[in-house]
Design a protein around this motif. Sequence first.
Motif, PDB file in Angstrom:
ATOM      1  N   LEU A  78      59.897  52.786  32.329  1.00  0.00           N
ATOM      2  CA  LEU A  78      60.895  53.468  31.510  1.00  0.00           C
ATOM      3  C   LEU A  78      60.818  54.984  31.659  1.00  0.00           C
ATOM      4  N   CYS A  79      59.638  55.512  31.939  1.00  0.00           N
ATOM      5  CA  CYS A  79      59.559  56.942  32.296  1.00  0.00           C
ATOM      6  C   CYS A  79      60.442  57.212  33.507  1.00  0.00           C
ATOM      7  N   HIS A  80      60.329  56.366  34.515  1.00  0.00           N
ATOM      8  CA  HIS A  80      61.128  56.555  35.718  1.00  0.00           C
ATOM      9  C   HIS A  80      62.614  56.464  35.419  1.00  0.00           C
ATOM     10  N   LEU A  81      63.008  55.522  34.580  1.00  0.00           N
ATOM     11  CA  LEU A  81      64.420  55.413  34.232  1.00  0.00           C
ATOM     12  C   LEU A  81      64.913  56.652  33.484  1.00  0.00           C
ATOM     13  N   HIS A  82      64.012  57.319  32.769  1.00  0.00           N
ATOM     14  CA  HIS A  82      64.360  58.562  32.067  1.00  0.00           C
ATOM     15  C   HIS A  82      64.266  59.782  32.971  1.00  0.00           C
ATOM     16  N   GLY A  83      63.910  59.583  34.240  1.00  0.00           N
ATOM     17  CA  GLY A  83      63.786  60.712  35.164  1.00  0.00           C
ATOM     18  C   GLY A  83      62.479  61.448  35.066  1.00  0.00           C
ATOM     19  N   ILE A  84      61.424  60.767  34.604  1.00  0.00           N
ATOM     20  CA  ILE A  84      60.128  61.402  34.354  1.00  0.00           C
ATOM     21  C   ILE A  84      59.061  60.735  35.212  1.00  0.00           C
ATOM     22  N   ALA A  85      58.352  61.512  36.007  1.00  0.00           N
ATOM     23  CA  ALA A  85      57.230  61.005  36.790  1.00  0.00           C
ATOM     24  C   ALA A  85      56.031  60.778  35.885  1.00  0.00           C
ATOM     25  N   VAL A  86      55.078  59.964  36.356  1.00  0.00           N
ATOM     26  CA  VAL A  86      53.873  59.657  35.576  1.00  0.00           C
ATOM     27  C   VAL A  86      52.644  60.023  36.391  1.00  0.00           C
ATOM     28  N   ILE A  87      51.803  60.850  35.799  1.00  0.00           N
ATOM     29  CA  ILE A  87      50.536  61.265  36.396  1.00  0.00           C
ATOM     30  C   ILE A  87      49.414  60.730  35.522  1.00  0.00           C
ATOM     31  N   LEU A  88      48.455  60.041  36.125  1.00  0.00           N
ATOM     32  CA  LEU A  88      47.298  59.553  35.377  1.00  0.00           C
ATOM     33  C   LEU A  88      46.108  60.471  35.584  1.00  0.00           C
ATOM     34  N   ASP A  89      45.342  60.643  34.541  1.00  0.00           N
ATOM     35  CA  ASP A  89      44.095  61.410  34.556  1.00  0.00           C
ATOM     36  C   ASP A  89      42.971  60.417  34.875  1.00  0.00           C
ATOM     37  N   LEU A  90      42.410  60.507  36.074  1.00  0.00           N
ATOM     38  CA  LEU A  90      41.365  59.578  36.507  1.00  0.00           C
ATOM     39  C   LEU A  90      40.030  60.309  36.592  1.00  0.00           C
ATOM     40  N   VAL A  91      38.979  59.639  36.130  1.00  0.00           N
ATOM     41  CA  VAL A  91      37.668  60.268  35.959  1.00  0.00           C
ATOM     42  C   VAL A  91      36.690  59.638  36.936  1.00  0.00           C
ATOM     43  N   TYR A  92      36.434  60.323  38.040  1.00  0.00           N
ATOM     44  CA  TYR A  92      35.550  59.803  39.074  1.00  0.00           C
ATOM     45  C   TYR A  92      34.254  60.604  39.178  1.00  0.00           C
TER      46      TYR A  92
END
Length: 655
Positions: A254-268
């Motif tokens: 639904l972010c994509h349908l709203h025109g919004i990219a998604v970035i995840l915070d990954l902890v390595y």
Amino acid sequence: MAVDHSRVDRTSAMGATVWPDGTGFRSWAPNARAVSVVAGGRLVAAAQDPAWRPDRQDSLAPLGDGSWGGFLAGLRDGEPYMFFVEGAGSTGWKRDPFARELTTAPAFPESFCLVRDPASYPWHDQTWRPPAFSDLIIYQLHIGTWWAEDSAGHDLRATRGGTFLDTVQKLGHLRDLGVTAVQLLPVQEFETAFSLGYNGVDYFSPEGDYAVPPGELAGQLAKVNGMLASFGQPALIPEQLAPGVNQLKCLVDLCHLHGIAVILDLVYNHAGGGFDDRSMWFYDRQTNGDLNHSLFFTDQGWAGGQIFAYWNQWVAQFLIDNARFFLGEYRIDGIRYDEVRVIENNGGRDVCQHLTETVRATNPAAIQIAEYWNPDRSSALLPPPDGLGFDAELGDGLRDALRGLLAQAAGGASAPLDFSAVASSLLSPAGFRDAWRAVQFLENQDLTYAGHAGAARIPMLADASDRRSWYARSRSRVVTSLLLAAPGIPSLFMGEEFLEDKNWSDDRRANGLIWWEGLDGPDPAMRDFLRCVTDLVQLRRRQPALRAAGARVSRVRNYDRVIVLHRWVEGEGRDIIVIASLDEAPKHGYAIGLPFAGQWRELFNSDVYDNFPNLGAVGNGGAVQASGPPLDDFAASALLALPANGVIVLARDQA
């Protein structure tokens, strides 16, 4: 049913993989004496008996490379399973480090793993294309505290934490604000009851508390389907939305349908900050006396957890597989990597290089942002072998300069101001190949967290005595305008867009909730500020010069309390001039240099947003004429009216 040893080998995927006629399992436990898999109804009964031990039919086969494998016929999506590991130090249950989801009943940490079919969620984002890196405007939020409501729209944040589907309900706010990407604080399963997310232990499983309680699913499904219908998309059925993994996928969808990219915070850089016995800690159950025997980790700690054993190829591949997993199964558009210097400083330089190369090969359109604070800042952005291969990294120069300038301005009209740090930070950092590679921000989860010494939100810095005063509002508008006009990728923290003035906490009981109610209250300050930030975001999106590389500070006058920023598109012009004043009195007939003679449009005036619409705003009637002599190394000049604690933006070409 007995485990079939004939169908899983060293080429098989790790974890649990759904096949047409059952599920294959593979697990890495090189020092274990035996590894078994127990699933379905047998697991529920076995887990309740402390004396239970697996039968021979439960055993996985050693594959000769430190991993174990087997196949269970008929085991389908949604079935529980666990590994039972017998080692030199202990014997007992272990959760699959690659488990896609954990049960909420039994609850964590006694959870079972769940077999999940990645194809069970029907995506709707087939036409989605992520924005160019230089077009990113990021909004950072924490799922657990940003928003929570029931099916009737009642705010539930005081009684339970936010969920993925709660966040879905606020996507209209982000779309209207105009941000092009949302960055979620870490969403993997963590040990504690609440968390910022940086103490994860189950790296492939979304946090169970971020899934809606079963009793709320029907109401949330109706809202989701209403939203899908508004985009002309088919509805989901309950079985498709019930799994927690699919609720996170629904949020991305639904972010994509709203025109919004998604970035995840990954902890390595580390895991944990507490490990339970069923976790990946001492996974193959070696003798628990030397922390270097903990399999995935070393004896070195960071942030209360343990640093990964980057030297081990299996561990390195685990982290790389995790990044690829979220890119593939969750269709994310980027990764923000936490504390990369800790990885590099503990033997993980090669891991960073292989990680960034693999992610780029998997999805070259996914941005990779490093939090990298080693002195050789630009090396993180160089391609291997000279650098680590990240696309962008967090910047601290503009952040520190603007926050420091606010602290000076809070001293009052006669307090000395020094714009020099701001001036140097409005240019691309030394060694950065492109201006957009610096992620710029005024607030983030650390700078505003109630548990951190010195944490303060922008209105607190602007006027600690009254965070809703004209001084707080106007100074906050100035620094926010400079952030959104500066080179780089701007990033906002949740609530920053509407003048949230109190520090936040991941513990919702600690008065850490975002004050959405203020937008509907009698005081217009928050609504006015939201309108201001929305217009600034839209201005950046409309004006290519504000996203381009061209940047020069044409004037720095500490005595005048004025700084002027020139932005342009190389080879095209489309010049923008940003004039910021922290003088507490307006200026009239103030001469500034402009690149070209002729008319310049007044695109933005921050004074308009104080008690919007401010009919008494000090400004220039929509345009100025550059008919004066050369000034500030420009060909022309104009006389301007500048509002007190205000920003004016001029453009020669508004196309």
